[in-house]
Design a protein around this motif. Structure first.
Motif, PDB file in Angstrom:
ATOM      1  N   TRP A 151       0.845  -1.189   0.000  1.00  0.00           N
ATOM      2  CA  TRP A 151       0.000   0.000   0.000  1.00  0.00           C
ATOM      3  C   TRP A 151       0.875   1.232   0.000  1.00  0.00           C
ATOM      4  O   TRP A 151       1.624   1.446  -0.921  1.00  0.00           O
ATOM      5  N   TYR A 152       0.835   2.040   1.047  1.00  0.00           N
ATOM      6  CA  TYR A 152       1.643   3.264   1.078  1.00  0.00           C
ATOM      7  C   TYR A 152       2.829   3.152   2.028  1.00  0.00           C
ATOM      8  O   TYR A 152       3.512   4.133   2.261  1.00  0.00           O
ATOM      9  N   THR A 153       3.075   1.982   2.566  1.00  0.00           N
ATOM     10  CA  THR A 153       4.192   1.777   3.479  1.00  0.00           C
ATOM     11  C   THR A 153       5.408   1.316   2.692  1.00  0.00           C
ATOM     12  O   THR A 153       5.404   0.226   2.122  1.00  0.00           O
ATOM     13  N   ILE A 154       6.444   2.131   2.656  1.00  0.00           N
ATOM     14  CA  ILE A 154       7.705   1.756   2.002  1.00  0.00           C
ATOM     15  C   ILE A 154       8.585   1.090   3.057  1.00  0.00           C
ATOM     16  O   ILE A 154       8.859   1.672   4.101  1.00  0.00           O
ATOM     17  N   TYR A 155       9.013  -0.131   2.772  1.00  0.00           N
ATOM     18  CA  TYR A 155       9.799  -0.900   3.729  1.00  0.00           C
ATOM     19  C   TYR A 155      11.252  -0.444   3.718  1.00  0.00           C
ATOM     20  O   TYR A 155      11.842  -0.252   2.665  1.00  0.00           O
ATOM     21  N   LYS A 156      11.822  -0.299   4.906  1.00  0.00           N
ATOM     22  CA  LYS A 156      13.200   0.149   5.069  1.00  0.00           C
ATOM     23  C   LYS A 156      14.146  -1.054   5.086  1.00  0.00           C
ATOM     24  O   LYS A 156      13.809  -2.118   5.575  1.00  0.00           O
ATOM     25  N   ASP A 157      15.364  -0.851   4.565  1.00  0.00           N
ATOM     26  CA  ASP A 157      16.310  -1.942   4.329  1.00  0.00           C
ATOM     27  C   ASP A 157      16.794  -2.660   5.588  1.00  0.00           C
ATOM     28  O   ASP A 157      17.090  -3.835   5.548  1.00  0.00           O
ATOM     29  N   HIS A 158      16.904  -1.973   6.708  1.00  0.00           N
ATOM     30  CA  HIS A 158      17.549  -2.557   7.884  1.00  0.00           C
ATOM     31  C   HIS A 158      16.580  -3.299   8.813  1.00  0.00           C
ATOM     32  O   HIS A 158      17.004  -3.879   9.807  1.00  0.00           O
ATOM     33  N   ILE A 159      15.294  -3.337   8.495  1.00  0.00           N
ATOM     34  CA  ILE A 159      14.296  -3.975   9.352  1.00  0.00           C
ATOM     35  C   ILE A 159      13.986  -5.369   8.801  1.00  0.00           C
ATOM     36  O   ILE A 159      13.899  -5.570   7.588  1.00  0.00           O
ATOM     37  N   THR A 160      13.802  -6.348   9.701  1.00  0.00           N
ATOM     38  CA  THR A 160      13.600  -7.732   9.283  1.00  0.00           C
ATOM     39  C   THR A 160      12.168  -7.973   8.809  1.00  0.00           C
ATOM     40  O   THR A 160      11.257  -7.201   9.111  1.00  0.00           O
ATOM     41  N   LEU A 161      12.004  -9.061   8.072  1.00  0.00           N
ATOM     42  CA  LEU A 161      10.675  -9.441   7.596  1.00  0.00           C
ATOM     43  C   LEU A 161       9.755  -9.792   8.763  1.00  0.00           C
ATOM     44  O   LEU A 161       8.561  -9.516   8.727  1.00  0.00           O
ATOM     45  N   LYS A 162      10.322 -10.384   9.811  1.00  0.00           N
ATOM     46  CA  LYS A 162       9.524 -10.739  10.988  1.00  0.00           C
ATOM     47  C   LYS A 162       8.978  -9.493  11.665  1.00  0.00           C
ATOM     48  O   LYS A 162       7.834  -9.476  12.110  1.00  0.00           O
ATOM     49  N   ASP A 163       9.779  -8.429  11.727  1.00  0.00           N
ATOM     50  CA  ASP A 163       9.332  -7.180  12.352  1.00  0.00           C
ATOM     51  C   ASP A 163       8.204  -6.522  11.561  1.00  0.00           C
ATOM     52  O   ASP A 163       7.329  -5.877  12.135  1.00  0.00           O
ATOM     53  N   TYR A 164       8.223  -6.682  10.239  1.00  0.00           N
ATOM     54  CA  TYR A 164       7.146  -6.149   9.405  1.00  0.00           C
ATOM     55  C   TYR A 164       5.967  -7.116   9.305  1.00  0.00           C
ATOM     56  O   TYR A 164       4.998  -6.829   8.609  1.00  0.00           O
ATOM     57  N   GLU A 165       6.058  -8.264   9.976  1.00  0.00           N
ATOM     58  CA  GLU A 165       5.018  -9.294   9.976  1.00  0.00           C
ATOM     59  C   GLU A 165       4.727  -9.792   8.557  1.00  0.00           C
ATOM     60  O   GLU A 165       3.575  -9.935   8.156  1.00  0.00           O
ATOM     61  N   ILE A 166       5.796 -10.034   7.805  1.00  0.00           N
ATOM     62  CA  ILE A 166       5.686 -10.615   6.473  1.00  0.00           C
ATOM     63  C   ILE A 166       5.751 -12.128   6.630  1.00  0.00           C
ATOM     64  O   ILE A 166       6.713 -12.658   7.172  1.00  0.00           O
ATOM     65  N   HIS A 167       4.690 -12.817   6.166  1.00  0.00           N
ATOM     66  CA  HIS A 167       4.555 -14.251   6.367  1.00  0.00           C
ATOM     67  C   HIS A 167       4.686 -14.999   5.047  1.00  0.00           C
ATOM     68  O   HIS A 167       4.791 -14.394   3.984  1.00  0.00           O
ATOM     69  N   ASP A 168       4.617 -16.319   5.136  1.00  0.00           N
ATOM     70  CA  ASP A 168       4.732 -17.184   3.968  1.00  0.00           C
ATOM     71  C   ASP A 168       3.573 -16.937   3.003  1.00  0.00           C
ATOM     72  O   ASP A 168       2.412 -16.902   3.400  1.00  0.00           O
ATOM     73  N   GLY A 169       3.904 -16.733   1.727  1.00  0.00           N
ATOM     74  CA  GLY A 169       2.900 -16.531   0.702  1.00  0.00           C
ATOM     75  C   GLY A 169       2.384 -15.110   0.579  1.00  0.00           C
ATOM     76  O   GLY A 169       1.494 -14.840  -0.221  1.00  0.00           O
ATOM     77  N   MET A 170       2.928 -14.196   1.347  1.00  0.00           N
ATOM     78  CA  MET A 170       2.443 -12.816   1.328  1.00  0.00           C
ATOM     79  C   MET A 170       2.879 -12.106   0.046  1.00  0.00           C
ATOM     80  O   MET A 170       3.969 -12.336  -0.465  1.00  0.00           O
ATOM     81  N   GLY A 171       2.030 -11.250  -0.465  1.00  0.00           N
ATOM     82  CA  GLY A 171       2.323 -10.498  -1.670  1.00  0.00           C
ATOM     83  C   GLY A 171       2.733  -9.076  -1.354  1.00  0.00           C
ATOM     84  O   GLY A 171       2.101  -8.410  -0.536  1.00  0.00           O
ATOM     85  N   LEU A 172       3.800  -8.610  -1.986  1.00  0.00           N
ATOM     86  CA  LEU A 172       4.296  -7.252  -1.813  1.00  0.00           C
ATOM     87  C   LEU A 172       4.396  -6.582  -3.174  1.00  0.00           C
ATOM     88  O   LEU A 172       4.392  -7.244  -4.207  1.00  0.00           O
TER      89      LEU A 172
END
Length: 73
Positions: free
Chosen positions: A47-68
């Protein structure tokens, strides 16, 4: 291992297998290896959230099969 699906809205979908403790920067490097685009030219967002390089996928709650969303700058 989780699988993340990145869609560039131009007809290309990239499936990347990575660990949930990898950073967004690591994910960009894996995408760059598959697409041939430089990792510093890739922007990953949801959506409108740009992910920052130094943060982990777990912290952003990115799970298996998720679409970005994948953008090239």
């Amino acid at each position: 291992m989780i699988e993340v699906v990145l869609n560039d809205r131009l007809g290309k979908k990239v499936r990347v297998k990575c660990n949930d403790d990898d950073t967004i920067g690591d994910l960009k490097k894996l995408v760059a290896a598959q697409t041939g685009t430089r990792a510093d030219k890739i922007r990953i967002q949801k959506w409108y959230t740009i992910y920052k390089d130094h943060i982990t996928l777990k912290d952003y709650e990115i799970h298996d099969g998720m679409g970005l969303e994948l953008y090239y700058s």
